[in-house]
Design a protein around this motif. Sequence first.
Motif, PDB file in Angstrom:
ATOM      1  N   ALA A  50      -5.740   7.349  -2.411  1.00 33.11           N
ATOM      2  CA  ALA A  50      -7.120   7.403  -2.902  1.00 33.11           C
ATOM      3  C   ALA A  50      -7.310   6.341  -3.983  1.00 33.11           C
ATOM      4  CB  ALA A  50      -7.419   8.780  -3.464  1.00 33.11           C
ATOM      5  N   PHE A  51      -8.176   5.378  -3.720  1.00 37.31           N
ATOM      6  CA  PHE A  51      -8.535   4.330  -4.686  1.00 37.31           C
ATOM      7  C   PHE A  51      -9.955   4.597  -5.156  1.00 37.31           C
ATOM      8  CE2 PHE A  51      -5.560   1.922  -1.894  1.00 37.31           C
ATOM      9  CZ  PHE A  51      -4.640   1.550  -2.849  1.00 37.31           C
ATOM     10  N   GLY A  52     -10.120   5.311  -6.251  1.00 31.75           N
ATOM     11  CA  GLY A  52     -11.458   5.592  -6.755  1.00 31.75           C
ATOM     12  C   GLY A  52     -12.274   6.378  -5.737  1.00 31.75           C
ATOM     13  N   ASN A  53     -13.352   5.769  -5.213  1.00 36.94           N
ATOM     14  CA  ASN A  53     -14.217   6.493  -4.274  1.00 36.94           C
ATOM     15  C   ASN A  53     -13.886   6.209  -2.813  1.00 36.94           C
ATOM     16  OD1 ASN A  53     -15.073   3.874  -4.222  1.00 36.94           O
ATOM     17  ND2 ASN A  53     -17.240   4.312  -4.556  1.00 36.94           N
ATOM     18  N   LYS A  54     -12.890   5.363  -2.531  1.00 30.12           N
ATOM     19  CA  LYS A  54     -12.489   5.138  -1.130  1.00 30.12           C
ATOM     20  C   LYS A  54     -11.017   5.487  -0.967  1.00 30.12           C
ATOM     21  CE  LYS A  54     -10.827   0.435  -1.095  1.00 30.12           C
ATOM     22  NZ  LYS A  54     -10.688  -0.740  -0.305  1.00 30.12           N
ATOM     23  N   SER A  55     -10.618   5.729   0.276  1.00 32.83           N
ATOM     24  CA  SER A  55      -9.209   6.028   0.511  1.00 32.83           C
ATOM     25  C   SER A  55      -8.710   5.225   1.708  1.00 32.83           C
ATOM     26  CB  SER A  55      -8.999   7.521   0.740  1.00 32.83           C
ATOM     27  OG  SER A  55      -9.519   7.901   1.980  1.00 32.83           O
ATOM     28  N   VAL A  56      -7.413   4.965   1.697  1.00 29.60           N
ATOM     29  CA  VAL A  56      -6.767   4.197   2.752  1.00 29.60           C
ATOM     30  C   VAL A  56      -5.744   5.098   3.417  1.00 29.60           C
ATOM     31  CG1 VAL A  56      -5.292   2.208   3.226  1.00 29.60           C
ATOM     32  CG2 VAL A  56      -7.082   2.037   1.506  1.00 29.60           C
ATOM     33  N   LYS A  57      -5.772   5.133   4.758  1.00 28.85           N
ATOM     34  CA  LYS A  57      -4.842   5.965   5.512  1.00 28.85           C
ATOM     35  C   LYS A  57      -4.060   5.061   6.452  1.00 28.85           C
ATOM     36  CE  LYS A  57      -4.932  10.461   7.743  1.00 28.85           C
ATOM     37  NZ  LYS A  57      -5.785  11.535   8.228  1.00 28.85           N
ATOM     38  N   VAL A  58      -2.717   5.088   6.341  1.00 29.88           N
ATOM     39  CA  VAL A  58      -1.866   4.230   7.161  1.00 29.88           C
ATOM     40  C   VAL A  58      -0.718   5.026   7.761  1.00 29.88           C
ATOM     41  CG1 VAL A  58      -2.372   2.142   5.819  1.00 29.88           C
ATOM     42  CG2 VAL A  58      -0.398   3.527   5.225  1.00 29.88           C
ATOM     43  N   GLU A  59      -0.184   4.506   8.863  1.00 30.10           N
ATOM     44  CA  GLU A  59       1.010   5.078   9.489  1.00 30.10           C
ATOM     45  C   GLU A  59       2.154   4.089   9.311  1.00 30.10           C
ATOM     46  OE1 GLU A  59       2.746   6.444  13.851  1.00 30.10           O
ATOM     47  OE2 GLU A  59       0.700   5.714  13.677  1.00 30.10           O
ATOM     48  N   VAL A  60       3.325   4.585   8.919  1.00 33.79           N
ATOM     49  CA  VAL A  60       4.498   3.740   8.710  1.00 33.79           C
ATOM     50  C   VAL A  60       5.071   3.363  10.075  1.00 33.79           C
ATOM     51  CG1 VAL A  60       6.789   3.606   7.680  1.00 33.79           C
ATOM     52  CG2 VAL A  60       4.993   4.902   6.530  1.00 33.79           C
ATOM     53  N   LEU A  61       5.202   2.046  10.331  1.00 29.08           N
ATOM     54  CA  LEU A  61       5.745   1.564  11.600  1.00 29.08           C
ATOM     55  C   LEU A  61       7.192   1.097  11.469  1.00 29.08           C
ATOM     56  CD1 LEU A  61       2.725  -0.489  12.991  1.00 29.08           C
ATOM     57  CD2 LEU A  61       3.388   1.849  13.533  1.00 29.08           C
ATOM     58  N   GLN A  62       7.527   0.498  10.328  1.00 28.96           N
ATOM     59  CA  GLN A  62       8.901   0.061  10.101  1.00 28.96           C
ATOM     60  C   GLN A  62       9.172   0.025   8.615  1.00 28.96           C
ATOM     61  OE1 GLN A  62       8.805  -3.791  12.011  1.00 28.96           O
ATOM     62  NE2 GLN A  62       8.771  -4.850  10.072  1.00 28.96           N
ATOM     63  N   ILE A  63      10.464   0.023   8.276  1.00 30.73           N
ATOM     64  CA  ILE A  63      10.883   0.013   6.879  1.00 30.73           C
ATOM     65  C   ILE A  63      11.815  -1.169   6.663  1.00 30.73           C
ATOM     66  CG2 ILE A  63      12.203   1.258   5.127  1.00 30.73           C
ATOM     67  CD1 ILE A  63      11.113   3.830   6.334  1.00 30.73           C
ATOM     68  N   ALA A  64      11.553  -1.946   5.608  1.00 30.64           N
ATOM     69  CA  ALA A  64      12.400  -3.084   5.265  1.00 30.64           C
ATOM     70  C   ALA A  64      12.515  -3.163   3.750  1.00 30.64           C
ATOM     71  CB  ALA A  64      11.805  -4.374   5.817  1.00 30.64           C
ATOM     72  N   ASP A  65      13.691  -3.562   3.253  1.00 32.17           N
ATOM     73  CA  ASP A  65      13.904  -3.645   1.805  1.00 32.17           C
ATOM     74  C   ASP A  65      13.065  -4.740   1.162  1.00 32.17           C
ATOM     75  OD1 ASP A  65      15.631  -1.521   1.718  1.00 32.17           O
ATOM     76  OD2 ASP A  65      17.421  -2.744   1.978  1.00 32.17           O
ATOM     77  N   THR A  66      12.877  -5.839   1.874  1.00 34.04           N
ATOM     78  CA  THR A  66      12.045  -6.937   1.380  1.00 34.04           C
ATOM     79  C   THR A  66      11.197  -7.450   2.542  1.00 34.04           C
ATOM     80  OG1 THR A  66      13.722  -8.591   1.894  1.00 34.04           O
ATOM     81  CG2 THR A  66      13.728  -7.679  -0.352  1.00 34.04           C
ATOM     82  N   SER A  67      10.103  -8.121   2.198  1.00 32.10           N
ATOM     83  CA  SER A  67       9.274  -8.703   3.255  1.00 32.10           C
ATOM     84  C   SER A  67       8.428  -9.823   2.685  1.00 32.10           C
ATOM     85  CB  SER A  67       8.366  -7.650   3.883  1.00 32.10           C
ATOM     86  OG  SER A  67       7.385  -7.244   2.966  1.00 32.10           O
ATOM     87  N   ARG A  68       8.123 -10.794   3.546  1.00 31.79           N
ATOM     88  CA  ARG A  68       7.187 -11.839   3.167  1.00 31.79           C
ATOM     89  C   ARG A  68       5.778 -11.320   3.433  1.00 31.79           C
ATOM     90  NH1 ARG A  68      10.397 -15.131   6.523  1.00 31.79           N
ATOM     91  NH2 ARG A  68       8.555 -15.674   7.741  1.00 31.79           N
ATOM     92  N   LYS A  69       4.804 -12.051   2.932  1.00 26.83           N
ATOM     93  CA  LYS A  69       3.423 -11.604   3.042  1.00 26.83           C
ATOM     94  C   LYS A  69       3.011 -11.364   4.497  1.00 26.83           C
ATOM     95  CE  LYS A  69      -1.108 -12.671   1.181  1.00 26.83           C
ATOM     96  NZ  LYS A  69      -1.895 -13.590   0.375  1.00 26.83           N
ATOM     97  N   GLU A  70       3.421 -12.261   5.404  1.00 29.41           N
ATOM     98  CA  GLU A  70       3.056 -12.123   6.814  1.00 29.41           C
ATOM     99  C   GLU A  70       3.734 -10.904   7.446  1.00 29.41           C
ATOM    100  OE1 GLU A  70       4.945 -15.135   5.910  1.00 29.41           O
ATOM    101  OE2 GLU A  70       3.089 -15.767   4.968  1.00 29.41           O
ATOM    102  N   GLU A  71       4.979 -10.645   7.051  1.00 30.49           N
ATOM    103  CA  GLU A  71       5.732  -9.530   7.622  1.00 30.49           C
ATOM    104  C   GLU A  71       5.262  -8.185   7.093  1.00 30.49           C
ATOM    105  OE1 GLU A  71       9.623 -10.554   6.401  1.00 30.49           O
ATOM    106  OE2 GLU A  71       9.882 -12.107   7.918  1.00 30.49           O
ATOM    107  N   ALA A  72       4.688  -8.158   5.899  1.00 30.18           N
ATOM    108  CA  ALA A  72       4.273  -6.906   5.265  1.00 30.18           C
ATOM    109  C   ALA A  72       3.234  -6.171   6.114  1.00 30.18           C
ATOM    110  CB  ALA A  72       3.730  -7.173   3.868  1.00 30.18           C
TER     111      ALA A  72
END
Length: 79
Positions: A50-72
């Motif tokens: 929840a960010f103030g008056n809007k909320s973001v809902k996501v599903e986790v597809l993969q997990i990585a210790d580090t990532s570049r901007k494109e991979e994120a």
Amino acid sequence: MRLDKFLKVSRLIKRRTVANEACDAGRVTVNGKQAKASLNVKVGDVIEIAFGNKSVKVEVLQIADTSRKEEAKEMFRYL
């Protein structure tokens, strides 16, 4: 992987301390339950932030210790 670290690495939240504070304030839920920053995130989990008056809902597809901007963007999918 810890929830606060996943939020930072996936770039849903810019800094880990901010992710930690959001979890402590109760603005982050995982699979419909309020989550602490230390919760282990798994592939398939649904995270809602929840960010103030809007909320973001996501599903986790993969997990990585580090990532570049494109991979994120490949770590989650918007619902």
